[in-house]
Design a protein around this motif. Structure first.
Motif, PDB file in Angstrom:
ATOM      1  N   SER A 116       0.841  -1.197   0.000  1.00  0.00           N
ATOM      2  CA  SER A 116       0.000   0.000   0.000  1.00  0.00           C
ATOM      3  C   SER A 116       0.873   1.243   0.000  1.00  0.00           C
ATOM      4  CB  SER A 116      -0.897   0.001   1.242  1.00  0.00           C
ATOM      5  OG  SER A 116      -1.556   1.245   1.399  1.00  0.00           O
ATOM      6  N   CYS A 175      -5.135  -0.844  -5.829  1.00  0.00           N
ATOM      7  CA  CYS A 175      -4.979  -0.831  -4.376  1.00  0.00           C
ATOM      8  C   CYS A 175      -6.320  -0.459  -3.730  1.00  0.00           C
ATOM      9  CB  CYS A 175      -3.891   0.153  -3.982  1.00  0.00           C
ATOM     10  SG  CYS A 175      -2.255  -0.309  -4.563  1.00  0.00           S
ATOM     11  N   SER A 176      -7.274  -1.340  -3.836  1.00  0.00           N
ATOM     12  CA  SER A 176      -8.616  -1.108  -3.281  1.00  0.00           C
ATOM     13  C   SER A 176      -9.170  -2.459  -2.851  1.00  0.00           C
ATOM     14  CB  SER A 176      -9.512  -0.447  -4.334  1.00  0.00           C
ATOM     15  OG  SER A 176      -9.554  -1.226  -5.506  1.00  0.00           O
ATOM     16  N   GLU A 226      -8.653  -1.699   1.069  1.00  0.00           N
ATOM     17  CA  GLU A 226      -9.496  -0.705   1.747  1.00  0.00           C
ATOM     18  C   GLU A 226     -10.089  -1.292   3.024  1.00  0.00           C
ATOM     19  OE1 GLU A 226     -12.778   2.663   1.275  1.00  0.00           O
ATOM     20  OE2 GLU A 226     -10.932   2.447   0.169  1.00  0.00           O
ATOM     21  N   LYS A 227     -10.533  -2.545   2.948  1.00  0.00           N
ATOM     22  CA  LYS A 227     -11.074  -3.202   4.148  1.00  0.00           C
ATOM     23  C   LYS A 227     -10.005  -3.291   5.234  1.00  0.00           C
ATOM     24  CE  LYS A 227     -14.368  -6.163   1.644  1.00  0.00           C
ATOM     25  NZ  LYS A 227     -14.688  -7.567   1.306  1.00  0.00           N
ATOM     26  N   CYS A 239      -9.287   0.189   6.722  1.00  0.00           N
ATOM     27  CA  CYS A 239     -10.398   0.574   7.605  1.00  0.00           C
ATOM     28  C   CYS A 239     -10.335  -0.170   8.932  1.00  0.00           C
ATOM     29  CB  CYS A 239     -11.735   0.313   6.914  1.00  0.00           C
ATOM     30  SG  CYS A 239     -12.144   1.483   5.597  1.00  0.00           S
ATOM     31  N   THR A 266      -4.344   8.816   8.903  1.00  0.00           N
ATOM     32  CA  THR A 266      -5.430   8.273   8.077  1.00  0.00           C
ATOM     33  C   THR A 266      -6.756   8.452   8.799  1.00  0.00           C
ATOM     34  OG1 THR A 266      -3.995   6.626   7.035  1.00  0.00           O
ATOM     35  CG2 THR A 266      -6.352   6.204   6.963  1.00  0.00           C
ATOM     36  N   VAL A 299     -10.941   7.505   8.683  1.00  0.00           N
ATOM     37  CA  VAL A 299     -11.958   6.585   8.167  1.00  0.00           C
ATOM     38  C   VAL A 299     -13.305   7.029   8.704  1.00  0.00           C
ATOM     39  CG1 VAL A 299     -12.858   4.231   8.358  1.00  0.00           C
ATOM     40  CG2 VAL A 299     -10.444   4.603   7.845  1.00  0.00           C
ATOM     41  N   MET A 324     -15.413   3.741   5.032  1.00  0.00           N
ATOM     42  CA  MET A 324     -14.598   4.102   3.888  1.00  0.00           C
ATOM     43  C   MET A 324     -13.405   4.945   4.340  1.00  0.00           C
ATOM     44  SD  MET A 324     -16.423   7.254   1.862  1.00  0.00           S
ATOM     45  CE  MET A 324     -14.928   7.499   0.941  1.00  0.00           C
ATOM     46  N   VAL A 325     -12.291   4.776   3.628  1.00  0.00           N
ATOM     47  CA  VAL A 325     -11.130   5.618   3.881  1.00  0.00           C
ATOM     48  C   VAL A 325     -11.435   7.009   3.345  1.00  0.00           C
ATOM     49  CG1 VAL A 325      -8.680   5.990   3.415  1.00  0.00           C
ATOM     50  CG2 VAL A 325      -9.541   3.667   3.752  1.00  0.00           C
TER      51      VAL A 325
END
Length: 629
Positions: free
Chosen positions: A370, A524-525, A529-530, A533, A563, A565, A605-606
């Motif tokens: 990432s 990169c999703s 993303e999970k 988060c 970051t 979320v 969601m980010v």
């Protein structure tokens, strides 16, 4: 390559369609502003609001037509698959950015290849073969529609010069009409979401960053009308919202001193494996990278690191990828690939190296690299001089230039994932998929073995050089295909690596030798993303929106970046407005100080990643999250 008449018109023709706008006469739009103006104008011609979704192929086709496109059925099917239920405005912008415009000159050049008499026309039989057998193939009905156009067909011939002129003129007029409609309709011009607000004529147009999936574009006209006073503009904006929550985090210069990554004392006795990979920046701003499966045979202490790959650096040339942040998320595969459990991530740092140390049980793990996207961004600076790739000596023989050979050597280093100095078919296919979208099969690899230097059924560095020289010879020294390869690998016209970040992963284990294999090259999703988060929810600071207990903003502070979320536990979607105007020495992955995001019901969601512009200076993260609806 066949060019379908259903392809896009040129970007320059899109800009010319705006030439009569009152605003552009006073302040010329940048290319990005022009692009989003056209996107918005087209979308709002079909829909009342840019918050509405596209819910059918027909709506997608109509919106693309109003954007100056005339897509083929194949293009529509590419973006509207059997699994597609809806597309939003940001999806629409991404589609328009991905479907590259075709200029009149390119159309003429493509048709001219079949003009055997050089008289500006093509026999219908030859045209049929071109359009149905090569490139983006057209159906018989689509070809018949072209051949039946009375203005450009006569005596069994297709007048492609007239056709290209007619096509471009029609597209320009369609786009011009759409934009003029937007200019006239003041209600459409002041839509608040999914696009850039058009400010008052007295202010300079602000730069427009690249799109991000699920982002709702900026927004509050009142905020920007008072640009010189950030405090009052922030207050004016906040009064419009249902509720707000703010975060303030002050980070010291070089703040990674507090949690420095250190190697285990006995690491020299541990068994080690290594693999390389790369982050690639797509045209729409999306980042893709290699993803890996790792096998641990027995419970072991494990030490994992990831860092940018240090390639041969030419004196005087920048190495921007070395400052790109990297991270690795480790997920355990339970019963299936779909059921992955986040185990850990590389949160400790020592200079450019990010790592993690801990115990892992036996099993299969997924390693997902990432990067935040704060520093891997689309290049803005103009290139004044294009590098030379090939030259001919006095006898006319073709050679690769020294600079191009050096670049190819670096590319070889990146795609040689296991670092053994040779390219296996599997490694080479990652390169082929990246640069051409196709794989090399066993038969083609056998031909490659017979014609280029190989060792143990793998291509050597010299063989890779010769393969590129053959491609140049096949094109009689025309470097355009070579440039396609270079751009796909992240290089600009000066042969600088600016839109990719190669990296290297090291894995140590004390009880067994780990095994690692690159299995995908994907966006990169999704799983990433999970994972992000979940890590932020587990370790971050959570704040509930006052009066709305189901909407929670989570913020996780790492030494190098922050970051956030957004968690929406409610049964309805929510729109959150984000304001970073009062942050100092900060850059975020969105490229916007003010934006809004839509969060689906029962989801997380980010929202954004934030990093310091200058790590040697203090940076202050001040962000206000406000509920719109």
């Amino acid at each position: 390559m066949a060019i379908s008449p259903g392809r896009d018109a040129t970007f320059s023709s899109q800009k010319s369609a705006l030439s009569e706008s009152p605003r552009t006469k006073k302040f010329p739009l940048s290319e990005e502003e022009t692009f989003y103006m056209n996107c918005r104008a087209a979308y709002l011609t079909v829909f009342k609001s840019s918050l509405e979704n596209i819910i059918s192929k027909e709506q997608l086709y109509l919106a693309l037509q109003h954007a100056g496109r005339n897509p083929s059925q194949k293009t529509i099917n590419k973006y509207w698959t059997p699994q597609t239920a809806k597309l939003n405005f940001d999806d629409f912008c991404i589609i328009l950015r991905k479907e590259k415009p075709t200029s009149k000159a390119e159309l003429l050049k493509s048709f001219k290849q079949l003009d055997v008499n050089d008289d500006g026309s093509i026999l219908h039989t030859d045209l049929y073969k071109l359009l149905t057998k090569r490139g983006e193939k057209m159906t018989r009905e689509e070809v018949n529609a072209v051949i039946s156009l009375a203005d450009v067909n006569a005596d069994g011939k297709f007048d492609y010069i007239k056709f290209c002129k007619l096509y471009v003129t029609t597209v320009e007029q369609c786009l011009k009409t759409t934009v003029e409609k937007l200019e006239v309709d003041s209600k459409l011009r002041h839509q608040q979401f999914g696009s850039h607000t058009e400010g008052s004529p007295e202010r300079d147009p602000s730069p427009v960053p690249k799109p991000s999936p699920r982002i709702i574009r900026k927004t509050d006209q009142e905020t920007f009308s008072n640009k010189g006073d950030t405090s009052s503009s922030l207050l004016a904006t906040t009064r419009k919202f249902k509720t707000s929550v703010s975060f303030t985090i002050t980070m010291g210069a070089n703040s990674n001193r507090n949690s420095k990554l250190t190697e285990p004392n006995s690491i020299k006795e541990w068994q080690c494996v290594q693999s390389k990979g790369c982050f690639f920046l797509e045209e729409d701003g999306e980042i893709i990278s290699h993803q890996y499966r790792m096998q641990i045979a027995q419970r072991s202490m494990v030490y994992l690191t990831i860092k940018p790959l240090n390639l041969s650096q030419v004196e005087g040339k920048p190495s921007p990828w070395l400052s790109v942040d990297t991270a690795l998320y480790i997920l355990k595969e339970n019963e299936s690939q779909a059921n992955l459990q986040l185990m850990c991530f590389t949160e400790l740092r020592n200079r450019e190296v990010f790592g993690w140390t801990g115990e892992l049980g036996p099993g299969i793990y997924w390693l997902i690299p990432s990067t935040t996207g704060c520093r891997l961004r689309k290049e803005r600076k103009p290139i004044t001089e294009e590098a030379q790739l090939v030259y001919r000596d006095g006898t006319g023989e073709l050679f690769l230039t020294k600079e191009f050979r050096s670049t190819l050597s670096d590319i070889f280093e990146v795609i040689d994932l296991d670092g053994n100095g040779l390219l296996s078919l599997e490694e080479y296919n990652f390169f082929e998929l990246r640069t051409s979208g196709e794989k090399c099969d066993e038969d083609a690899w056998a031909v490659c073995r017979d014609n280029f230097d190989t060792k143990k059924n793998e291509l050597t560095r010299q063989g890779f050089m010769d393969l590129n020289l053959m491609e140049a010879n096949d094109r009689e020294g025309d470097p355009r295909d070579l440039w396609v390869t270079l751009h796909s690998m992240g290089y600009n016209k000066a042969l600088e690596l600016t839109e990719a970040c190669p990296f290297i992963i090291d894995i140590y284990a004390d009880k067994c030798k780990p095994r690692i294999k690159a299995v995908h090259m994907e966006a990169c999703s999704g799983q990433l993303e999970k994972a992000v988060c979940k890590s932020v929810l587990n370790k971050g600071d959570a704040r509930v929106m006052d009066g709305y207990e189901n909407i929670i903003v989570h913020t996780y502070k790492r030494d190098t970046w922050i970051t956030s979320v957004i968690e929406n536990k409610s049964d309805n979607k929510v729109i959150i407005h984000i304001n970073n105007e009062l942050s100092k020495n900060c850059i975020n992955n969105r490229g916007l100080n003010i934006f809004a995001v839509e969060v689906a019901p029962k989801s997380t969601m980010v929202c954004q990643h934030v990093m310091p512009l200058n790590e040697r200076q203090e940076w202050i993260y001040y962000c206000v999250y406000s509920l719109i609806s």
